[in-house]
Design a protein around this motif. Structure first.
Motif, PDB file in Angstrom:
ATOM      1  N   ASN A   1       0.823  -1.228   0.000  1.00 47.90           N
ATOM      2  CA  ASN A   1       0.000   0.000   0.000  1.00 47.90           C
ATOM      3  C   ASN A   1       0.849   1.268   0.000  1.00 47.90           C
ATOM      4  O   ASN A   1       0.629   2.173   0.786  1.00 47.90           O
ATOM      5  CB  ASN A   1      -0.924   0.033   1.211  1.00 47.90           C
ATOM      6  CG  ASN A   1      -1.804  -1.198   1.258  1.00 47.90           C
ATOM      7  OD1 ASN A   1      -2.351  -1.605   0.233  1.00 47.90           O
ATOM      8  ND2 ASN A   1      -1.895  -1.821   2.419  1.00 47.90           N
ATOM      9  N   VAL A   2       1.820   1.310  -0.857  1.00 50.48           N
ATOM     10  CA  VAL A   2       2.729   2.455  -0.876  1.00 50.48           C
ATOM     11  C   VAL A   2       2.067   3.633  -1.594  1.00 50.48           C
ATOM     12  O   VAL A   2       1.542   3.485  -2.702  1.00 50.48           O
ATOM     13  CB  VAL A   2       4.052   2.084  -1.574  1.00 50.48           C
ATOM     14  CG1 VAL A   2       4.921   3.299  -1.740  1.00 50.48           C
ATOM     15  CG2 VAL A   2       4.767   1.019  -0.765  1.00 50.48           C
ATOM     16  N   VAL A   3       2.064   4.767  -0.925  1.00 44.66           N
ATOM     17  CA  VAL A   3       1.445   5.974  -1.480  1.00 44.66           C
ATOM     18  C   VAL A   3       2.477   7.088  -1.513  1.00 44.66           C
ATOM     19  O   VAL A   3       3.255   7.235  -0.577  1.00 44.66           O
ATOM     20  CB  VAL A   3       0.251   6.428  -0.601  1.00 44.66           C
ATOM     21  CG1 VAL A   3      -0.375   7.691  -1.165  1.00 44.66           C
ATOM     22  CG2 VAL A   3      -0.778   5.320  -0.483  1.00 44.66           C
ATOM     23  N   LYS A   4       2.516   7.831  -2.603  1.00 48.03           N
ATOM     24  CA  LYS A   4       3.322   9.059  -2.614  1.00 48.03           C
ATOM     25  C   LYS A   4       2.446  10.206  -3.093  1.00 48.03           C
ATOM     26  O   LYS A   4       1.895  10.185  -4.183  1.00 48.03           O
ATOM     27  CB  LYS A   4       4.534   8.923  -3.542  1.00 48.03           C
ATOM     28  CG  LYS A   4       5.387  10.185  -3.590  1.00 48.03           C
ATOM     29  CD  LYS A   4       6.016  10.473  -2.250  1.00 48.03           C
ATOM     30  CE  LYS A   4       6.557  11.880  -2.200  1.00 48.03           C
ATOM     31  NZ  LYS A   4       7.208  12.178  -0.912  1.00 48.03           N
ATOM     32  N   ARG A   5       2.315  11.172  -2.213  1.00 48.03           N
ATOM     33  CA  ARG A   5       1.492  12.333  -2.514  1.00 48.03           C
ATOM     34  C   ARG A   5       2.385  13.548  -2.349  1.00 48.03           C
ATOM     35  O   ARG A   5       3.032  13.710  -1.315  1.00 48.03           O
ATOM     36  CB  ARG A   5       0.348  12.384  -1.503  1.00 48.03           C
ATOM     37  CG  ARG A   5      -0.928  13.022  -1.988  1.00 48.03           C
ATOM     38  CD  ARG A   5      -1.970  12.919  -0.891  1.00 48.03           C
ATOM     39  NE  ARG A   5      -2.631  11.615  -0.883  1.00 48.03           N
ATOM     40  CZ  ARG A   5      -3.599  11.270  -1.737  1.00 48.03           C
ATOM     41  NH1 ARG A   5      -4.015  12.132  -2.639  1.00 48.03           N
ATOM     42  NH2 ARG A   5      -4.152  10.090  -1.677  1.00 48.03           N
ATOM     43  N   TYR A   6       2.476  14.369  -3.366  1.00 49.14           N
ATOM     44  CA  TYR A   6       3.265  15.599  -3.228  1.00 49.14           C
ATOM     45  C   TYR A   6       2.367  16.714  -2.738  1.00 49.14           C
ATOM     46  O   TYR A   6       1.231  16.818  -3.207  1.00 49.14           O
ATOM     47  CB  TYR A   6       3.906  15.981  -4.558  1.00 49.14           C
ATOM     48  CG  TYR A   6       5.041  15.085  -4.946  1.00 49.14           C
ATOM     49  CD1 TYR A   6       6.287  15.209  -4.323  1.00 49.14           C
ATOM     50  CD2 TYR A   6       4.882  14.096  -5.900  1.00 49.14           C
ATOM     51  CE1 TYR A   6       7.325  14.374  -4.674  1.00 49.14           C
ATOM     52  CE2 TYR A   6       5.923  13.261  -6.258  1.00 49.14           C
ATOM     53  CZ  TYR A   6       7.148  13.406  -5.634  1.00 49.14           C
ATOM     54  OH  TYR A   6       8.182  12.585  -5.970  1.00 49.14           O
ATOM     55  N   PRO A   7       2.846  17.520  -1.797  1.00 45.94           N
ATOM     56  CA  PRO A   7       2.005  18.612  -1.299  1.00 45.94           C
ATOM     57  C   PRO A   7       1.634  19.546  -2.452  1.00 45.94           C
ATOM     58  O   PRO A   7       2.443  19.822  -3.339  1.00 45.94           O
ATOM     59  CB  PRO A   7       2.893  19.319  -0.266  1.00 45.94           C
ATOM     60  CG  PRO A   7       4.281  18.839  -0.533  1.00 45.94           C
ATOM     61  CD  PRO A   7       4.166  17.494  -1.152  1.00 45.94           C
TER      62      PRO A   7
END
Lengths: 268, 406
Positions: B25-31
């Motif tokens: 469940n790897v998530v990458k969200r950039y601000p």
């Protein structure tokens, strides 16, 4: 072997695409010219000056001011002023420039460069006199003024040089497990050295020229011959001062180039 | 097809030295960005396999790769290397255990080839003798003569050579996992094909876990034991073996991405080693030509494959040329074009077209001779797969009809 048919060994390309015919260190013709011509020129002009000095008829004021002992000590003062200031510039501007490319200080870089820019835009005489009024005259006051004056090129080039390092190389370093300090000292600084050294050379020349004004605050230097020439209206003294300052500046420029070449890391 | 068929289980040469990678469940969200760069990616990369991440640009494949060595920190989710959370140690010591190879090699231009390769071992505190041996070993592995290339600077190398050094640098400390970011993107097609073949052959020996990001589906098909096709936001469109993806794309996106001409793609999917190799007459350098000629005549061959003392093919003379000499002659090995057993049928056809024999010699590990491939065996193989595929389609069509009726 009387074989009419070509050998059946299919010859295609060699083992790999061919490596470029390049040596690790590139020395262009321009570099060679810039390394050879200035010292030759300086030697020739200085030779001509020596010949003139030995043969010309000088009045007592001129003879007093142009004694070899005087010229030598003034020149030595000038060199000292230049080199000490340049050393201080490097010691201050390079670390400062590096710091201004790191994380949280990065935002301050434009401000600091702006201040340095303004400092350099100010008339050099003004800067020297201001410091004189504040600190009194003498060698060290001149050094402070010259260092302030020469800081901009090194500072700017350090920042530009480090920012100009290919970011993929920095990322490669981090990806291989280098710490921040390792990427800085093993990759970024070495690759920025040519740009930094170009700044050092510019700064050296600036300082060597501006050091002619040190005589106004009692710090000596070749400016004294020029100043005496102007105040006593001795044409020979004016020319001598101007020529010697120009020769010294050329020589220091050349020294800067040699340094640039010598410090350039192999391979770039 | 099942995945065991194309997994390295079919090439038992080396013992697995890789480690399993698991993304949970790897998530990458950039601000400041509405859409997540990677929204909940879960996947297991088995130890010892090459997994190719493909997808259109901006689909999050490079971001996903860089999260594995923590060049990018995930917003949430866990990545496990050999069962261990990668955040359990510092990023730098993690990265020293994960090889990293970048497009164009990204060699440090002010360091020699040897220093470049030695970067990680040096940081790990190896003694200089061990480092020097290791550097030579690696240069040898990637096909560069250590004596000739060790002390060169990157600018003195061609693009392909730089890329080889890049691979050597990634493998330097013998990491269980190797991450490759568009590794062969910056070299010309011929060199790229060579480098891919060499990577496959290196992998056959080392059996690392390799994650390779590419935008080129053909490269993915060629290199990958499995292919991960990603859509925007790193959503998994399909994660399977190349065969399955070509034969049964999971959806229209995959079908579009894999593209038309899938029987031509089959050519680049099938390896030379899966063909029946011809076994023409061979001879060793320095042998008497008499018996050799007799052997060839008996077998009806008009040429002879000459091998050196390590069974590597060095020349391929016609029988008439062999008769001219008392002993079997050799030529410099570089002049003979051969194919690695991992080369694709595509490469084989390509090479045959330029060969005087209209056949090509196939070699195995360390260039050892295996046999010869000719045009007929390739076309025969293609006809067979086409027949099988048609058969399968018919079966599948039949089932659908039944389903529709019911």
């Amino acid at each position: 072997m009387a074989e009419s048919r070509p050998a059946p060994v299919p010859v295609v390309e060699s083992d790999d695409d061919v490596a470029p015919e390049q040596s690790a260190r590139v020395i262009t013709r321009e570099m060679v010219i810039m390394l050879v011509v200035p010292p030759v020129l300086v030697a020739a002009v200085f030779g001509a000056f020596v010949w003139w000095r030995q043969t010309a008829e000088l009045d007592s004021v001129e003879a007093q001011q142009l004694r070899w002992g005087v010229i030598r000590s003034l020149m030595w003062e000038h060199v000292q002023l230049t080199l000490v200031s340049a050393a201080i510039v490097v010691l201050v501007a390079v670390p400062l420039g590096i710091m201004l490319t790191r994380g949280r200080f990065r935002a301050a870089a434009p401000v600091v460069v702006g201040i340095a820019n303004a400092g350099q835009a100010a008339p050099s005489v003004g800067l020297i006199v201001l410091l004189f009024l504040w600190l009194d005259g003498g060698f060290w006051t001149a050094i402070y003024a010259l260092s302030l004056y020469g800081i901009l090129p090194v500072l700017r080039n350090t920042i530009v040089g480090i920012q100009g390092v290919d970011p993929t190389l920095v990322e490669a370093g981090r990806g291989l497990g280098m710490t921040g300090a390792m990427t800085l000292f093993r990759i970024e600084v070495p690759l920025a050295i040519p740009v930094i050294m170009a700044g050092v050379r510019t700064s050296l020349v600036l300082i060597a020229g501006t050091a002619s004004l040190a005589c106004f605050i009692d710090a000596g230097g070749l400016g004294e011959i020029l100043q005496t020439g102007i105040s006593l209206f001795r044409f020979s003294l004016m020319v001598t001062g101007a020529v010697l300052i120009a020769l010294l500046a050329l020589l220091i420029e050349w020294l800067g180039r040699v340094l640039e070449l010598a410090t350039r890391p192999k391979g770039i | 097809m099942t995945q065991t068929e194309s997994s390295p289980g079919s090439s038992p040469e080396g013992a697995i030295s890789g480690a399993e990678l698991r993304l949970e469940n790897v998530v990458k969200r950039y601000p400041g960005q509405k859409a997540a760069a990677v929204e909940s990616l879960s996947l297991t990369i088995p130890a010892g396999e090459i997994v190719a991440f493909v997808g259109p640009s901006g689909c999050g494949k490079t971001t996903s790769l860089k999260m594995i060595n923590r060049l990018i920190e995930p917003t949430s989710g866990t990545i496990r290397l050999d069962g261990e959370d990668i955040r359990s140690e510092s990023a730098t010591s993690l990265r020293r255990k994960i090889g990293y190879v970048i497009q164009g090699g990204s060699l440090f231009p002010h360091m020699t080839v040897a220093t470049n390769v030695a970067v990680v071992p040096k940081m790990l505190g190896w003694d200089s003798k061990r480092i020097a041996t290791r550097v030579d070993e690696l240069l040898d592995l990637v096909g560069l003569d250590p004596d000739r290339y060790r002390d060169r600077y990157p600018r003195e190398l061609s693009g392909g050579q730089q890329q080889r050094v890049g691979v050597a640098r990634g493998l330097a400390a013998d990491p269980p996992v190797l991450l490759m970011d568009e590794p062969f993107g910056a070299v010309d097609p011929i060199t790229r094909q060579r480098l891919q073949d060499e990577l496959i052959s290196i992998q056959r020996e080392l059996r690392k876990t390799i994650v390779c990001v590419t935008h080129d589906i053909d490269e993915a098909i060629k290199l990958g034991d499995r292919i991960l096709i990603l859509q925007e936001g790193a959503k998994i469109a399909q994660y399977d073996t190349p065969d399955t993806i070509l034969a049964a794309p999971a959806n229209d996106f995959v079908a579009d991405f894999v593209g038309a001409g899938s029987s031509l793609k089959q050519l680049s999917l099938t390896r030379v080693r899966s063909l029946d190799l011809g076994q023409p007459t061979t001879a060793h350098v320095g042998e008497d030509t008499g018996p050799v000629v007799r052997r060839a005549e008996e077998a009806g061959d008009d040429s002879v494959v000459v091998l050196d003392d390590r069974d590597r093919p060095v020349a391929w003379p016609w029988l008439r040329q062999v008769r001219h000499n008392d002993r079997v002659q050799s030529t410099p090995r570089e002049l003979l074009v051969t194919l690695d057993q991992a080369a694709t049928l595509n490469d084989a056809l390509d090479t045959m077209l330029t060969s005087a024999h209209s056949k090509v010699i196939v070699t195995g590990d360390r260039d050892r001779y295996l046999g010869v491939v000719d045009f007929e065996s390739v076309t025969e193989h293609m006809r067979r797969t086409e027949r099988d595929a048609a058969q399968q389609m018919q079966d599948a069509g039949g089932h659908e009809a039944v389903d529709a009726d019911g």
